[in-house]
Write an enzyme that holds these catalytic residues in place. Sequence first.
Site, short mmCIF file in Angstrom:
data_model
loop_
_atom_site.label_atom_id
_atom_site.label_comp_id
_atom_site.label_asym_id
_atom_site.label_seq_id
_atom_site.Cartn_x
_atom_site.Cartn_y
_atom_site.Cartn_z
N SER A 1 4.68 -7.36 -6.42
CA SER A 1 3.98 -6.42 -5.54
C SER A 1 3.02 -7.15 -4.61
O SER A 1 2.45 -8.19 -4.98
CB SER A 1 3.20 -5.41 -6.38
OG SER A 1 2.32 -4.64 -5.59
N TYR B 1 -2.67 -2.74 -12.46
CA TYR B 1 -1.28 -2.83 -12.03
C TYR B 1 -1.01 -4.19 -11.39
O TYR B 1 -0.04 -4.88 -11.71
CB TYR B 1 -0.97 -1.71 -11.05
CG TYR B 1 0.35 -1.87 -10.33
CD1 TYR B 1 1.56 -1.70 -11.00
CD2 TYR B 1 0.40 -2.21 -8.97
CE1 TYR B 1 2.78 -1.85 -10.35
CE2 TYR B 1 1.60 -2.37 -8.31
CZ TYR B 1 2.79 -2.19 -9.00
OH TYR B 1 3.98 -2.36 -8.35
#
Length: 338
Positions: free
Chosen positions: A129, A154
């Site tokens: 990501s 995350y």
Amino acid sequence: MSEQQPWIVTGAGGFVGAHTMARLASEGIPAVGVDAYTDYYDPAYKRERVAALIPDAEVIEIDLATPGAFVELCQDRDPAGIIHLAAQPGVRTGLTNPRAYATDNLVGFIEVLEAARHCAVDHLLYASSSSVYGETSRMPFRASDPADHPASLYAATKRSNELMAHSYAHLFGVPTTGLRFFTVYGPWGRPDMAYSIFAKAILEGETITIHGDGSAVRDLTYVDDVVEAILRLLDKPPSVDPSWTPDADDASTAAAPWRVLNIGHGARITVMDLLRLHEACLGRDGVFEFGPRVPGDVTATHSDCAPLAELIGITPQVSVEAGVAAYCDWLTSHREGA
């Protein structure tokens, strides 16, 4: 790799996973999907997505965090490679449900790495990501830059995945490519993403909460561009970089068959401009209010994809204007057909 060996795609019921499975099928590449249909968002929507995009695909329900289950499946199917797209997504849920990120993103990834190791796959590609870059003033984000200060749990788990992959590449020779996605959007997208929330609220006359002042900037990448990059990378596993040294400036390669790459469009848009673009595409004004900024949300993302272009010959092409228009057209027709 043998033409008969399938690719195994985790998160096949997810947004990018289902689109990837559909593209593999259209190219005649055998694939087996895996999904646990977790409830981060409505599992019924995921099943509807599978039925629409990959009705003839084999999608097996497995929780990747179950010890040995995924390894056993891969040993049975003898895959050419693994495309790992399953994860507990999102920044904000990490504030209230951190254990889900440890289970799905860390324990689950160990099982994927073990499967790749014991099945000697040709290539493991996995979703990372843009969030790994954290809050930084370095623009654009380059995969060669350090990524040591994630701003959310995350992001920390995604950066951890990259480091875990490095250890398996170094110790066992598993060829791994981490794909740092930049805000993927498009038809059948995640309902918790800003573009989905904006479009649905505009159509239903609901009030939109803008977290912060609307000046946050995002690099949006259309899903077809992401899938195109994945397909072009399948037969391009990394090799050991003989020029790499421990004090090398490039943090995207190593003295192991390991790499990380950005997949982003490179053009940026503010949150408020994204809302206005949705209004224009849907032909309606939205109602919005400003709310507090959410901890963990970064102020800007911006991708440098030169290494990706060097490897596969292209970078993402779909402009945000064209992509949002395509998404809004899909959403309108989908709602009318519901």
